[in-house]
Design a protein around this motif. Sequence first.
Motif, short mmCIF file in Angstrom:
data_model
loop_
_atom_site.label_atom_id
_atom_site.label_comp_id
_atom_site.label_asym_id
_atom_site.label_seq_id
_atom_site.Cartn_x
_atom_site.Cartn_y
_atom_site.Cartn_z
N LEU A 103 0.84 -1.20 0.00
CA LEU A 103 0.00 0.00 0.00
C LEU A 103 0.87 1.24 0.00
CD1 LEU A 103 -2.77 -0.67 2.67
CD2 LEU A 103 -3.07 -0.54 0.21
N GLU A 146 -3.17 4.11 1.86
CA GLU A 146 -3.48 3.76 3.25
C GLU A 146 -4.28 4.88 3.92
OE1 GLU A 146 -1.13 2.33 7.28
OE2 GLU A 146 0.00 2.77 5.46
N ARG A 151 1.44 5.10 0.88
CA ARG A 151 0.95 5.85 2.04
C ARG A 151 -0.36 6.59 1.74
NH1 ARG A 151 5.39 7.70 6.16
NH2 ARG A 151 6.95 6.14 5.67
#
Length: 103
Positions: free
Chosen positions: A6, A11, A8
């Motif tokens: 993922l 996320e 950032r």
Amino acid sequence: MYRILLERTAEHDLKKLSPSDFHRIIPHIKSLAEEPRPTGCRKITNSKNDWRIRVGEYRIIYEIEDREKAVKIILPIRELTATFFQNMSGKILTFTRKSWSCT
């Protein structure tokens, strides 16, 4: 089996989703480990490794690294949003409701 990574930003964006949207999207992301190019996925125009899948009104934008057996989730975006970001190869990806391209 591919690893799921993922970004950032992805996320962060996933954490901001409503619980119902989050629980609808996560199984689709996890399934990319088994099949990174599922039925219905689309390659993003003018990109080398960037793909998208549709989950309801969201598009999951991701990059496939076959050599490393990895799928990098770049971001989930709503269909009606205009989004611009830079992928790993430095190209600017532009997404709007009716246009998905890499420049």
